[in-house]
Design an enzyme around this catalytic site. Structure first.
Site, PDB file in Angstrom:
ATOM      1  N   TYR A  22     -66.003  16.465 -25.244  1.00 48.44           N
ATOM      2  CA  TYR A  22     -64.966  16.851 -24.073  1.00 48.44           C
ATOM      3  C   TYR A  22     -66.081  15.576 -23.043  1.00 48.44           C
ATOM      4  O   TYR A  22     -67.082  16.581 -22.790  1.00 48.44           O
ATOM      5  CB  TYR A  22     -66.050  18.006 -23.800  1.00 48.44           C
ATOM      6  N   HIS A  75     -63.575  13.703 -15.620  1.00 50.99           N
ATOM      7  CA  HIS A  75     -62.905  14.717 -16.841  1.00 50.99           C
ATOM      8  C   HIS A  75     -63.044  15.951 -16.562  1.00 50.99           C
ATOM      9  O   HIS A  75     -62.483  17.186 -16.798  1.00 50.99           O
ATOM     10  CB  HIS A  75     -62.514  13.851 -17.571  1.00 50.99           C
ATOM     11  N   GLU A 120     -53.939  14.279 -22.264  1.00 50.59           N
ATOM     12  CA  GLU A 120     -55.002  13.577 -21.296  1.00 50.59           C
ATOM     13  C   GLU A 120     -54.919  12.754 -22.205  1.00 50.59           C
ATOM     14  O   GLU A 120     -54.522  12.479 -23.293  1.00 50.59           O
ATOM     15  CB  GLU A 120     -56.029  14.426 -21.601  1.00 50.59           C
ATOM     16  N   LYS A 179     -54.448  24.161 -28.471  1.00 48.51           N
ATOM     17  CA  LYS A 179     -55.191  22.373 -27.870  1.00 48.51           C
ATOM     18  C   LYS A 179     -54.867  21.925 -29.776  1.00 48.51           C
ATOM     19  O   LYS A 179     -56.061  20.498 -30.063  1.00 48.51           O
ATOM     20  CB  LYS A 179     -57.038  22.474 -28.236  1.00 48.51           C
TER      21      LYS A 179
END
Length: 328
Positions: A150, A155, A220, A274
């Site tokens: 992450y 972001h 992304e 995900k």
């Protein structure tokens, strides 16, 4: 140097012509097509010629790809360089990525010499070329594990607002790297169709979830890092030595089912939302290719805690020693 996996159709007449000028390696089929990388930084990938059963390694140069297996047969590599080229010519490229920086840099230098303007090796190299437009791309290496970090405070703040508008960044974010293990088996090469996942969706005002196709599909653009030599289980890699384990970089699209994720991610993080698909570029760009573009880390905002010592290396925070920059 970039590496990846490809398949090719036979080269057309006139394709085996080489042109180069200082600072921008080029190959052309009746025209010149400049490479966007500095001359000694040809990117690498895997290729498979039409009618052949297995992919093999290749190096991009302008609008063409140098077939490393053919270059080996042409006698363009000798001694230890032959071993490095053989590893890069083998599909998948795990063996080459694991060799470390020394063989990778030596091979890059030899490839630069082969493809340089006026090189005595150009006649042999020309017979080893494929037109990049005739190539089909493959994953460059077997992916045994995949960790999604992450990364990037901007972001993280933007994504955090999607799920926690009033508290986008949790307290640990400014202290420890945040990541989770993704599904390595669902990583595919860029251009592969991604199937829209189905899962449980629950609107904030709904009494119960429903099972349906994802309605908030997202992806992304991220940086993928290929880890080469690796380490033994239980033997940590210090931040100061992490660079020696990086074999290359690629572009990565992280696909997400945001509505499914919002319902399933608490308390242990994302699962099906995900893990249904990740796509990566077929090229592996080596650290040496990007070294001239290295920039220093921006200063941390006032009030932010300093990283703990095991996460901080002063040399890692600095820009490249040279002030020169190549133009993309």
């Amino acid at each position: 140097m970039r590496c990846a996996g490809i398949s090719t159709r036979p080269a057309r007449d006139g394709d085996a012509r080489c042109h180069a000028r200082p600072g921008a390696a080029q190959l052309g089929a009746g025209r010149r097509r400049p490479c966007r990388f500095p001359d000694p930084e040809p990117p690498l990938r895997r290729l498979r010629a039409a009618g052949e059963a297995a992919p093999r390694g290749g190096v991009a140069i302008g609008g063409h790809i140098l077939d490393l297996a053919a270059a080996l047969r042409a006698g363009l590599f000798e001694g230890a360089l032959r071993d490095a080229a053989a590893a890069a010519a083998t599909a998948p490229l795990n063996g080459f990525l694991a060799l470390g920086a020394g063989p990778r840099r030596a091979l890059r230098q030899r490839l630069s010499a082969i493809l340089a303007a006026g090189s005595a090796d150009q006649p042999r190299a020309a017979s080893c070329l494929h037109d990049a437009a005739d190539c089909t791309l493959h994953l460059p290496a077997r992916i045994g594990d995949y960790t999604d970090f992450y990364v990037g405070i901007h972001h993280a703040t933007n994504v955090g607002r999607v799920f926690r508008p009033d508290n986008p960044l949790l307290p640990n974010y400014r202290h420890v790297p945040i990541g989770y293990h993704g599904r390595a088996s669902s990583v595919r090469v860029s251009g592969t169709d991604v199937r829209r996942p189905r899962g449980q969706l629950k609107a904030p005002d709904a009494a119960a979830p429903r099972f349906a196709p994802c309605e908030r599909l997202d992806y992304e653009l991220e940086l993928g890092v290929w880890v080469g030599p690796g380490n033994e289980l239980g033997a940590p890699v210090p931040v100061s030595g992490a660079g020696a384990h990086i074999a290359g970089f690629c572009l990565l699209n992280d696909w997400s089912a945001r509505d499914i994720q919002a319902w399933e991610y608490q308390p242990l993080g994302p699962f099906l939302a995900k893990s249904f698909g990740t796509t990566i570029s077929a090229w592996v760009v080596t650290p040496e290719a990007l070294a001239p573009f290295r920039m220093s880390q921006p200063p941390r905002p006032e009030g932010d805690p300093a990283p703990l010592p095991h996460l901080l290396d002063a040399a890692d925070q600095r820009a490249a020693p040279s002030t020169s920059r190549w133009r993309c």
